[in-house]
Enzyme design. Structure first.
Site, PDB file in Angstrom:
ATOM      1  N   HIS A  81       0.845  -1.202   0.000  1.00  0.00           N
ATOM      2  CA  HIS A  81       0.000   0.000   0.000  1.00  0.00           C
ATOM      3  C   HIS A  81       0.879   1.251   0.000  1.00  0.00           C
ATOM      4  O   HIS A  81       0.580   2.233  -0.681  1.00  0.00           O
ATOM      5  CB  HIS A  81      -0.918   0.031   1.228  1.00  0.00           C
ATOM      6  CG  HIS A  81      -1.874  -1.120   1.292  1.00  0.00           C
ATOM      7  ND1 HIS A  81      -2.638  -1.393   2.413  1.00  0.00           N
ATOM      8  CD2 HIS A  81      -2.187  -2.076   0.379  1.00  0.00           C
ATOM      9  CE1 HIS A  81      -3.385  -2.471   2.167  1.00  0.00           C
ATOM     10  NE2 HIS A  81      -3.122  -2.902   0.945  1.00  0.00           N
ATOM     11  N   TYR A 101       3.197   5.438  -6.037  1.00  0.00           N
ATOM     12  CA  TYR A 101       2.795   5.473  -7.446  1.00  0.00           C
ATOM     13  C   TYR A 101       1.845   6.655  -7.691  1.00  0.00           C
ATOM     14  O   TYR A 101       1.948   7.354  -8.705  1.00  0.00           O
ATOM     15  CB  TYR A 101       2.160   4.122  -7.774  1.00  0.00           C
ATOM     16  CG  TYR A 101       1.650   3.892  -9.179  1.00  0.00           C
ATOM     17  CD1 TYR A 101       2.229   4.497 -10.289  1.00  0.00           C
ATOM     18  CD2 TYR A 101       0.577   3.009  -9.379  1.00  0.00           C
ATOM     19  CE1 TYR A 101       1.743   4.245 -11.565  1.00  0.00           C
ATOM     20  CE2 TYR A 101       0.091   2.748 -10.642  1.00  0.00           C
ATOM     21  CZ  TYR A 101       0.671   3.372 -11.739  1.00  0.00           C
ATOM     22  OH  TYR A 101       0.188   3.117 -12.991  1.00  0.00           O
ATOM     23  N   HIS A 141      -7.528  -7.333   7.198  1.00  0.00           N
ATOM     24  CA  HIS A 141      -6.743  -6.926   8.375  1.00  0.00           C
ATOM     25  C   HIS A 141      -7.666  -6.758   9.575  1.00  0.00           C
ATOM     26  O   HIS A 141      -7.359  -7.161  10.694  1.00  0.00           O
ATOM     27  CB  HIS A 141      -5.993  -5.607   8.126  1.00  0.00           C
ATOM     28  CG  HIS A 141      -5.074  -5.663   6.936  1.00  0.00           C
ATOM     29  ND1 HIS A 141      -4.421  -4.563   6.448  1.00  0.00           N
ATOM     30  CD2 HIS A 141      -4.698  -6.701   6.143  1.00  0.00           C
ATOM     31  CE1 HIS A 141      -3.683  -4.917   5.405  1.00  0.00           C
ATOM     32  NE2 HIS A 141      -3.846  -6.212   5.199  1.00  0.00           N
TER      33      HIS A 141
HETATM   34 FE    FE Z   1      -4.007  -2.678   7.183  1.00  0.00          FE
HETATM   35 MN    MN Z   2      -2.878  -0.770   4.629  1.00  0.00          MN
END
Ligand code: FE
Ligand code: MN
Length: 325
Positions: free
Chosen positions: A103, A109, A209
């Site tokens: 991420h 990017y 997550h």
């Molecule tokens: Fe995360």
């Molecule tokens: Mn993340």
């Protein structure tokens, strides 16, 4: 017990004791993606045409998210991984840490593609009190994990749960969703579609997550019934509410004025709605009782999809079948 110092016998993957952790690992691997699969350059014309407030919103989101990905990794590496025994949980955390790194690279990017002043973006979190307050909040709970913590003691276990609630439930589960909603709101106006596709993939990772963190918290509470005293429960609820207040202040800086028909009030209502879902997932009653002002977000990040995760295998997202919409 999932908590504790690993012994040699804990270094065997089989038999798997926490199937949910192993299932999440395999799902996370199936979800693997790379930033350059997205043709972000196609959004450049949209970006150039945007007004100053819209550009500020994109830039301010990057200013928060870029360090935030690295902060999550520190919280995992220093505050969670060392205190878990189960190899299947370690497998998952290793994949999550790669995802946070990915991420971070995805946002790199974005900074390379859009005409944003990288140095300015990187300095914003150091100079903006509302972002610094969020980072200090996370650092406080992580700090308690790194000061001679005894994970076999009641206070050590409570510190671990506090840290999990701060960075997993509040940061990943509320603050990130608030930012995702703003980022995806551009697509609602037919803008930044490729950027939105990238955010979709980040959201998909973050929803796992969160699922892992919630399962971990609930497993710890189940295995250590002495942890969840009424005082501790009240403290946990307060950590979530403190997190909502920090996000409210931050959103004033994100939106000095409104953009695209959304403003700080709208996003903060979404934050309260999401916070209530997190409270429910932890076993509390909802606190704020606000309706979801962004019904369109339900398809992106629906909590039911989280809850039903194991029943509804998420095949539309598999690695071998990921032609993006
Ligand atoms: Fe995360
Ligand atoms: Mn993340």
């Amino acid at each position: 017990m999932i908590l504790g110092k690993p012994m040699s016998a804990d270094m065997n993957l089989r038999p798997i004791k926490y199937q949910w952790a192993y299932d999440l690992y395999n799902q996370a691997v199936a979800n693997t993606w790379f930033p350059h699969e997205i043709a972000l350059g196609e959004d450049l014309e949209d970006f150039k045409k945007m007004g100053a407030d819209e550009k500020h919103a994109v830039s301010f989101l990057m200013s928060f998210f870029n360090p935030a990905e690295l902060i999550v990794n520190r919280s995992l590496a220093l505050g969670v991984y060392p205190y878990l025994k189960a190899p299947e949980a370690h497998l998952y955390l290793a994949k999550q840490m790669w995802e946070e790194a990915n991420h971070c690279q995805a946002f790199e990017y974005v900074l390379e593609t859009f005409p944003l002043d990288r140095e300015k973006v990187f300095n914003v979190h150091l100079e903006t009190p509302s972002i610094k307050a969020k980072e200090d909040f996370i650092a406080y709970y992580l700090g308690r994990m790194t000061e001679n913590l005894d994970i076999s003691s009641l206070s050590g276990k409570q510190d671990l749960v506090r840290n999990l609630v701060a960075f997993n439930i509040v940061m990943e589960g509320i603050w990130f969703y608030s930012g995702f909603m703003v980022a995806l709101s551009f697509r609602q106006k037919q803008q930044l579609k490729n950027f939105a596709s990238m955010v979709d993939w980040v959201v998909r990772d973050e929803s796992l997550h969160l699922k892992f963190g919630l399962n971990l918290i609930l497993t710890i509470l189940e295995e250590n019934p002495e942890v969840a005293t009424p005082e501790f429960a009240a403290e946990i609820k307060k950590i979530v509410i403190d997190g909502v207040n920090l996000e409210n202040t931050y959103n004033q800086d994100l939106f000095p004025r409104g953009i695209l028909g959304i403003n700080a009030g709208y996003v903060n209502q979404y934050v309260r709605y999401v916070a209530d879902r997190r409270l429910e997932e932890l076993g509390f009653e909802p606190h704020f009782k606000d309706a979801n002002p962004a019904q369109w977000m339900a398809t992106e990040t629906d909590t039911l999809e989280l809850v039903n995760f194991f029943e509804a295998q998420n095949t539309k997202y598999e690695v071998d079948n990921r032609a993006h919409k």
